[in-house]
Write a protein that holds these residues in place. Structure first.
Motif, mmCIF file in Angstrom:
data_model
loop_
_atom_site.group_PDB
_atom_site.id
_atom_site.type_symbol
_atom_site.label_atom_id
_atom_site.label_comp_id
_atom_site.label_asym_id
_atom_site.label_seq_id
_atom_site.Cartn_x
_atom_site.Cartn_y
_atom_site.Cartn_z
ATOM 1 N N GLU A 126 0.843 -1.216 0.000
ATOM 2 C CA GLU A 126 0.000 0.000 0.000
ATOM 3 C C GLU A 126 0.871 1.257 0.000
ATOM 4 O O GLU A 126 0.622 2.202 -0.754
ATOM 5 N N LEU A 127 1.900 1.262 0.848
ATOM 6 C CA LEU A 127 2.796 2.424 0.898
ATOM 7 C C LEU A 127 3.641 2.495 -0.378
ATOM 8 O O LEU A 127 3.953 3.586 -0.879
ATOM 9 N N MET A 128 3.996 1.333 -0.923
ATOM 10 C CA MET A 128 4.761 1.307 -2.182
ATOM 11 C C MET A 128 3.985 2.041 -3.286
ATOM 12 O O MET A 128 4.536 2.875 -4.008
ATOM 13 N N PHE A 129 2.673 1.773 -3.371
ATOM 14 C CA PHE A 129 1.850 2.457 -4.382
ATOM 15 C C PHE A 129 1.745 3.948 -4.090
ATOM 16 O O PHE A 129 1.837 4.765 -5.002
ATOM 17 N N GLU A 130 1.572 4.284 -2.814
ATOM 18 C CA GLU A 130 1.441 5.701 -2.444
ATOM 19 C C GLU A 130 2.712 6.471 -2.812
ATOM 20 O O GLU A 130 2.648 7.568 -3.387
ATOM 21 N N LEU A 131 3.871 5.881 -2.519
ATOM 22 C CA LEU A 131 5.141 6.563 -2.811
ATOM 23 C C LEU A 131 5.405 6.595 -4.315
ATOM 24 O O LEU A 131 5.957 7.567 -4.836
ATOM 25 N N ALA A 132 4.990 5.556 -5.013
ATOM 26 C CA ALA A 132 5.169 5.534 -6.480
ATOM 27 C C ALA A 132 4.383 6.698 -7.090
ATOM 28 O O ALA A 132 4.880 7.411 -7.965
ATOM 29 N N GLN A 133 3.172 6.902 -6.579
ATOM 30 C CA GLN A 133 2.342 7.997 -7.088
ATOM 31 C C GLN A 133 2.959 9.352 -6.725
ATOM 32 O O GLN A 133 3.084 10.232 -7.569
ATOM 33 N N ARG A 134 3.392 9.460 -5.468
ATOM 34 C CA ARG A 134 3.999 10.714 -4.996
ATOM 35 C C ARG A 134 5.202 11.089 -5.849
ATOM 36 O O ARG A 134 5.425 12.248 -6.156
ATOM 37 N N ASN A 135 5.975 10.087 -6.255
ATOM 38 C CA ASN A 135 7.235 10.360 -6.963
ATOM 39 C C ASN A 135 7.167 10.090 -8.459
ATOM 40 O O ASN A 135 8.199 10.066 -9.128
ATOM 41 N N ASN A 136 5.942 9.873 -8.945
ATOM 42 C CA ASN A 136 5.770 9.672 -10.388
ATOM 43 C C ASN A 136 6.557 8.497 -10.934
ATOM 44 O O ASN A 136 7.260 8.616 -11.939
ATOM 45 N N ILE A 137 6.468 7.383 -10.237
ATOM 46 C CA ILE A 137 7.210 6.185 -10.654
ATOM 47 C C ILE A 137 6.215 5.132 -11.131
ATOM 48 O O ILE A 137 5.189 4.891 -10.475
ATOM 49 N N GLN A 138 6.515 4.519 -12.247
ATOM 50 C CA GLN A 138 5.656 3.470 -12.793
ATOM 51 C C GLN A 138 6.046 2.135 -12.166
ATOM 52 O O GLN A 138 7.203 1.718 -12.266
ATOM 53 N N LEU A 139 5.085 1.465 -11.498
ATOM 54 C CA LEU A 139 5.373 0.141 -10.931
ATOM 55 C C LEU A 139 4.967 -0.939 -11.937
ATOM 56 O O LEU A 139 4.019 -0.740 -12.696
ATOM 57 N N PRO A 140 5.671 -2.076 -11.924
ATOM 58 C CA PRO A 140 5.296 -3.151 -12.864
ATOM 59 C C PRO A 140 4.079 -3.947 -12.381
ATOM 60 O O PRO A 140 3.888 -5.084 -12.782
ATOM 61 N N PHE A 141 3.265 -3.361 -11.490
ATOM 62 C CA PHE A 141 2.060 -4.017 -10.958
ATOM 63 C C PHE A 141 0.898 -3.040 -11.027
ATOM 64 O O PHE A 141 1.090 -1.838 -10.909
ATOM 65 N N GLU A 142 -0.316 -3.591 -11.162
ATOM 66 C CA GLU A 142 -1.520 -2.740 -11.209
ATOM 67 C C GLU A 142 -2.150 -2.586 -9.825
ATOM 68 O O GLU A 142 -2.706 -1.540 -9.511
ATOM 69 N N THR A 143 -2.078 -3.647 -9.033
ATOM 70 C CA THR A 143 -2.785 -3.629 -7.748
ATOM 71 C C THR A 143 -1.913 -4.189 -6.616
ATOM 72 O O THR A 143 -0.943 -4.907 -6.864
ATOM 73 N N VAL A 144 -2.346 -3.848 -5.401
ATOM 74 C CA VAL A 144 -1.695 -4.357 -4.189
ATOM 75 C C VAL A 144 -1.726 -5.892 -4.183
ATOM 76 O O VAL A 144 -0.754 -6.554 -3.817
ATOM 77 N N GLU A 145 -2.848 -6.460 -4.631
ATOM 78 C CA GLU A 145 -2.992 -7.931 -4.657
ATOM 79 C C GLU A 145 -1.959 -8.551 -5.597
ATOM 80 O O GLU A 145 -1.376 -9.600 -5.300
ATOM 81 N N GLN A 146 -1.748 -7.894 -6.734
ATOM 82 C CA GLN A 146 -0.740 -8.402 -7.691
ATOM 83 C C GLN A 146 0.653 -8.385 -7.071
ATOM 84 O O GLN A 146 1.449 -9.293 -7.286
ATOM 85 N N VAL A 147 0.933 -7.340 -6.310
ATOM 86 C CA VAL A 147 2.250 -7.257 -5.671
ATOM 87 C C VAL A 147 2.404 -8.423 -4.697
ATOM 88 O O VAL A 147 3.393 -9.167 -4.744
ATOM 89 N N ARG A 148 1.391 -8.602 -3.841
ATOM 90 C CA ARG A 148 1.471 -9.680 -2.839
ATOM 91 C C ARG A 148 1.601 -11.043 -3.510
ATOM 92 O O ARG A 148 2.323 -11.920 -3.029
ATOM 93 N N ALA A 149 0.923 -11.209 -4.626
ATOM 94 C CA ALA A 149 0.974 -12.506 -5.330
ATOM 95 C C ALA A 149 2.371 -12.784 -5.879
ATOM 96 O O ALA A 149 2.760 -13.938 -6.084
ATOM 97 N N ALA A 150 3.139 -11.712 -6.109
ATOM 98 C CA ALA A 150 4.502 -11.886 -6.653
ATOM 99 C C ALA A 150 5.502 -12.303 -5.576
ATOM 100 O O ALA A 150 6.638 -12.660 -5.874
ATOM 101 N N TYR A 151 5.053 -12.281 -4.309
ATOM 102 C CA TYR A 151 5.971 -12.591 -3.210
ATOM 103 C C TYR A 151 6.053 -14.095 -2.940
ATOM 104 O O TYR A 151 5.726 -14.574 -1.853
#
Ligand code: ADE
Ligand code: ZN
Length: 332
Positions: free
Chosen positions: A28-53
């Motif tokens: 959740e914080l990863m997405f918030e900081l990505a937005q704050r800093n204009n960074i494109q993440l290779p994931f669309e959702t928090v669930e996708q991130v967790r699934a990659a772990y």
């Protein structure tokens, strides 16, 4: 016999000695900081991130962990990361922490050492004042990088040395023996810093010996492969050398296939100063309480053993006798 309850374990005062702040970055914080800093993440959702772990070994994890850290850019980002971890500590009655940070993960991306350490230490100071959580900060060198790079990092830390209690060694262990860093650790000790090192997580028991003999560590991080060397176990008991063990990390990274195979309570019964820690809780499925709960569920840990593990953490912590005594009193 019923397992020690989650509530009891959550209420138990606890101390964390092995925690990578970058490893406490929740999606959740990863997405918030990505937005704050204009960074494109290779994931669309928090669930996708967790699934990659899902990891097969340490390197699998490190590849994702270093990628996640890219969202950390400004001093406030490091503050928010650290503060979120400390609020979690408060909710789990963790009363003292000695977290790691990896400056090279950030300085190699052009973020200044000052930005990183100021954000982290401001949050630690606020936690002391507002949450009553004490702390000591540990700076790790990345062992897959060169000795020269570690020297450069140590140099960058010198203006901030009062904010740091020790240097540590982390990242890919196999083929990167502690003695590669003997000289830079000697320099850190000359500067008045204590030393710790990850050893015997995936690497052999021999690396635990060299962390002790060459790097003169005050604690060994992980150290679970010590049980492969009975002479080493005897030495650890005799010297009271603490091991900062991370149960959920060890099963997530397949050091042990099942928690029921974990050797932490075996070492506790042998008289080794083992402690419980969360390592990279956002990636491994749990903070301090969840690590203790896993031991209760899979290894039938008793309340007496849980308290002994916390007492070991108090003894192994880098605080003065007065604070240690205050923590013993809190443990009751
Ligand atoms: N960096 C973050 N977590 C680590 C671990 N478990 N081992 C080595 N380096 C790390
Ligand atoms: Zn670690």
């Amino acid at each position: 016999m019923t397992a020690v309850s989650k509530d009891w374990l959550n209420n138990l005062p606890k101390i964390e000695l092995h925690l990578h702040l970058e490893g406490s970055l929740e999606p959740e914080l990863m997405f918030e900081l990505a937005q704050r800093n204009n960074i494109q993440l290779p994931f669309e959702t928090v669930e996708q991130v967790r699934a990659a772990y899902e990891f097969n070994n340490l390197q699998d994890f490190l590849d994702i962990y270093y990628q996640g850290a890219n969202v950390l850019q400004q001093e406030q980002d490091f503050y928010d990361l650290t503060w979120a971890y400390l609020k979690k500590c408060q909710s789990q009655n963790v009363i003292h922490v000695e977290p790691f940070f990896d400056p090279q993960t950030h300085t190699d991306r052009g973020i200044s050492f000052e930005t990183v350490i100021n954000g982290i230490s401001r949050a630690l100071d606020d936690a002391h004042d507002q949450l009553g959580i004490s702390s000591q900060l540990i700076m790790c060198f990345l062992r897959h990088l060169s000795e020269e790079a570690a020297f450069e990092t140590l140099k960058q830390s010198e203006p901030f040395i009062k904010k740091i209690v020790a240097v540590g060694l982390d990242s890919s262990e196999q083929g990167q023996p502690p003695e590669k860093f003997s000289r830079v650790f000697a320099k850190a000790r000359e500067l008045g810093l204590l030393t710790v090192a990850h050893a015997g997580e995936e690497g052999p028991a021999e690396y635990i010996w060299t962390a002790i003999n060459d790097l003169k560590v005050s604690r060994v991080d992980h150290g679970v492969r010590a049980t492969e060397d009975s002479e080493l176990i005897s030495y650890l008991v005799k010297s009271k050398m603490p091991l900062t063990v991370c149960p959920l990390s060890n099963t997530k990274l397949r050091v042990f296939d099942n928690m029921s195979e974990h050797n932490i309570l075996l070492m506790l019964e042998q008289g080794v100063c083992v402690t419980v820690n969360s390592d990279d809780p956002a990636y491994f499925g749990g903070y301090m309480t969840e690590n203790f709960v896993a031991l209760a569920k899979s290894l039938d840990m008793t309340e007496i053993q849980a308290r002994l593990l916390v007492l070991n953490s108090i003894e192994a912590s880098f605080v003065d006798d007065e604070r240690k005594q205050a923590m013993r009193v809190m443990l009751g």
